[in-house]
Motif scaffolding. Structure first.
Motif, PDB file in Angstrom:
ATOM      1  N   GLU A 287      -3.670 -62.483   3.414  1.00 52.04           N
ATOM      2  CA  GLU A 287      -4.305 -63.441   2.505  1.00 52.04           C
ATOM      3  C   GLU A 287      -3.246 -64.316   1.836  1.00 52.04           C
ATOM      4  O   GLU A 287      -3.450 -65.508   1.619  1.00 52.04           O
ATOM      5  N   PHE A 294      -9.726 -62.018   1.362  1.00 48.15           N
ATOM      6  CA  PHE A 294     -10.401 -61.108   2.299  1.00 48.15           C
ATOM      7  C   PHE A 294     -10.455 -61.653   3.739  1.00 48.15           C
ATOM      8  O   PHE A 294     -11.534 -61.806   4.314  1.00 48.15           O
ATOM      9  N   VAL A 295      -9.290 -61.968   4.275  1.00 49.16           N
ATOM     10  CA  VAL A 295      -9.222 -62.357   5.691  1.00 49.16           C
ATOM     11  C   VAL A 295      -8.375 -61.374   6.498  1.00 49.16           C
ATOM     12  O   VAL A 295      -8.286 -61.480   7.710  1.00 49.16           O
ATOM     13  N   GLY A 299     -10.606 -57.346   4.691  1.00 48.14           N
ATOM     14  CA  GLY A 299     -11.611 -58.402   4.745  1.00 48.14           C
ATOM     15  C   GLY A 299     -12.478 -58.271   5.987  1.00 48.14           C
ATOM     16  O   GLY A 299     -13.700 -58.502   5.940  1.00 48.14           O
ATOM     17  N   GLN A 300     -11.850 -57.874   7.099  1.00 51.15           N
ATOM     18  CA  GLN A 300     -12.642 -57.723   8.328  1.00 51.15           C
ATOM     19  C   GLN A 300     -13.622 -56.560   8.192  1.00 51.15           C
ATOM     20  O   GLN A 300     -14.767 -56.631   8.646  1.00 51.15           O
ATOM     21  N   ASP A 303     -16.399 -57.769   6.024  1.00 50.82           N
ATOM     22  CA  ASP A 303     -17.323 -58.622   6.797  1.00 50.82           C
ATOM     23  C   ASP A 303     -18.330 -57.777   7.570  1.00 50.82           C
ATOM     24  O   ASP A 303     -19.526 -58.071   7.609  1.00 50.82           O
ATOM     25  N   ARG A 313     -22.006 -63.561   4.355  1.00 50.12           N
ATOM     26  CA  ARG A 313     -20.796 -63.783   3.548  1.00 50.12           C
ATOM     27  C   ARG A 313     -20.749 -65.207   3.007  1.00 50.12           C
ATOM     28  O   ARG A 313     -20.224 -65.458   1.931  1.00 50.12           O
ATOM     29  N   ASN A 320     -10.687 -62.225  -6.163  1.00 54.67           N
ATOM     30  CA  ASN A 320      -9.900 -61.052  -6.554  1.00 54.67           C
ATOM     31  C   ASN A 320      -9.628 -61.105  -8.047  1.00 54.67           C
ATOM     32  O   ASN A 320      -9.591 -62.187  -8.655  1.00 54.67           O
TER      33      ASN A 320
END
Ligand code: SF4
Length: 436
Positions: A287, A294-295, A299-300, A303, A313, A320
């Motif tokens: 991130e 949340f990538v 994050g996955q 998701d 989403r 955060n």
């Protein structure tokens, strides 16, 4: 089976023209071969045109820059299907869309890494300046052309060149040209020597223009004044004007020391009218590089859990408690460190701005840091989890675990059990936020 030969790996204009002609001529995806360079077949004559959703074009322009030979047929399949009327980007689980998104994410991360990591040495000139700045970078994907456009806009002056194995970019007074690549130099001295020997030839061989557009979903962020002179960061701009203003201000935030070692501020994202606000702890390693919450792995997992809980989403505002990545270095790795109460308190300023602006029906506090930041007291997750409480008049709070807790569990059975409990919490959250 016709073969389409693109002029080069980054021949986006050539790929677009070919995809358009092939779709209009009814050439199915499995009836065409793609290659970069070499000889190909003549394209069918194309009459007319067709439109595609902007989001699909944006996704394709990013994924196209991936160093993956399968991206040409993959993106053509998506265009073919979209032209046939499929709303491909609305599909929850689709291997082609997932693959394109994964490529786009990797490209975006690498483009950002390049823009923030490339460092320059001065060739020619004297102690007072002048000469040319020469940078070297070996990108994992074909991101030189798009990145050079952003860097040229941000740094039109002085003259600079970035050399990579794939090609080189040269900027003089904002005028950008592209030329051949070079073999990796061993160190700065070798780079300076290489430029001394071949700089004139590289500049003479450079030509204006690239067909790769800038990543339009990205905007160059204001550079904090005491950051190095080169190395722009990028950020996503919230749709809401007040949040956009706050996120631009947060780029320069010095309320606590966490800004300094981190790459950039990671502000929340989501629609202004979201009923559901998810609060995590802080950005992680990925991130911090990509600039979005949340990538990374947590994050996955989030998701996946959101999808299982029936939550879109895109309809949720995700942020955060702390907007900068706190870490310690171990060798080349950056290891997450939990923010301390003073840092949480300092950053609650930004979280409060987001909470006031979004005014969600339900705020889900994921993990002890989010809960403590919002409630202002230490929270034991196991004791307070899953019980809605009044946060403010008309606003409900709800505590659950942070998805990274699930990733840290060593035992697969416990992981599966806790994941099911997390999904159940999110389902309950959806019910409350939906007013059911
Ligand atoms: S962590 Fe929050 S308070 Fe600290 S510098 Fe970053 S944005 Fe400011």
């Amino acid at each position: 089976m016709p073969t389409v030969a693109l002029a080069r790996e980054t021949d986006w204009a050539g790929w677009r023209a070919a995809a358009r002609a092939l779709v209009l001529a009814g050439v199915a995806p499995d009836a065409v071969r793609w290659r970069a360079g070499g000889a190909g077949d003549a394209l069918p004559a194309a009459e007319g045109g067709f439109g595609l959703p902007r989001a699909l074009v944006d996704l394709a322009t990013l994924a196209f820059q991936a160093r993956d030979p399968d991206r040409f047929p993959l993106l053509y399949r998506l265009v073919w299907r979209a032209h046939a009327g499929e709303r491909v980007l609305d599909l929850a689980l689709d291997p082609d869309v997932d693959a394109a998104r994964a490529l786009a994410l990797a490209v975006r991360a690498e483009a950002h890494r390049m823009r923030t990591h490339v460092r320059f040495l001065r060739a020619g000139g004297d102690a007072g300046g002048g000469g040319r700045l020469i940078g070297w970078y070996a990108p994992a994907h074909f991101v030189l052309e798009a990145s050079a456009q952003l860097i040229a806009r941000r740094f039109p002056d002085p003259s600079w060149s970035i050399l990579t194995p794939d090609g080189s970019a040269h900027c003089d007074g904002g005028d950008l040209r592209f030329g051949p690549g070079v073999a990796p130099p061993a160190d700065d001295a070798a780079l300076a020597a290489l430029w001394g020997e071949r700089g004139g030839e590289l500049l003479a061989g450079a030509r204006p223009g690239t067909s790769v557009p800038e990543a339009e979903a990205l905007e160059e962020a204001p550079r904090p004044p005491d950051r190095p002179a080169l190395g722009p960061v990028v950020r996503h701009v919230p749709a809401d004007a007040a949040l956009a203003e706050a996120s631009a201000e947060a780029v320069r935030c010095r309320r606590c020391p966490l800004w300094e070692p981190a790459t950039q501020t990671v502000f929340g994202e989501g629609p202004p009218g979201a009923r559901l606000l998810l609060v995590g702890e802080q950005p992680g390693d990925q991130e911090d590089v990509i600039g979005r919450p949340f990538v990374g792995p947590a994050g996955q997992l989030l998701d996946q859990a959101l999808e299982e809980a029936g939550i879109d989403r895109r309809a949720v505002y995700i942020t955060n408690a702390v907007k900068h990545f706190k870490f310690v270095r171990r060798g080349k790795r950056r290891i997450h460190e939990r923010p301390d109460p003073a840092e949480m308190h300092a950053c609650a300023f930004w979280l409060d701005v987001e909470r006031v602006r979004i005014a969600p029906r339900l705020t889900v506090l994921m993990g002890a840091t989010a809960a403590r930041s919002v409630l202002g007291r230490p929270v034991t997750i196991t004791r307070e989890r899953g019980r809605p409480f009044e946060l403010a008049p008309g606003a409900t709070g709800f505590v659950t675990v942070h998805p990274s807790f699930l990733l840290r569990l060593p035992d697969e059975a416990a992981k599966a059990r806790e994941y099911r409990a997390f999904v159940a919490d999110l389902r309950e959250a959806a019910r409350i936020a939906g007013g059911g």
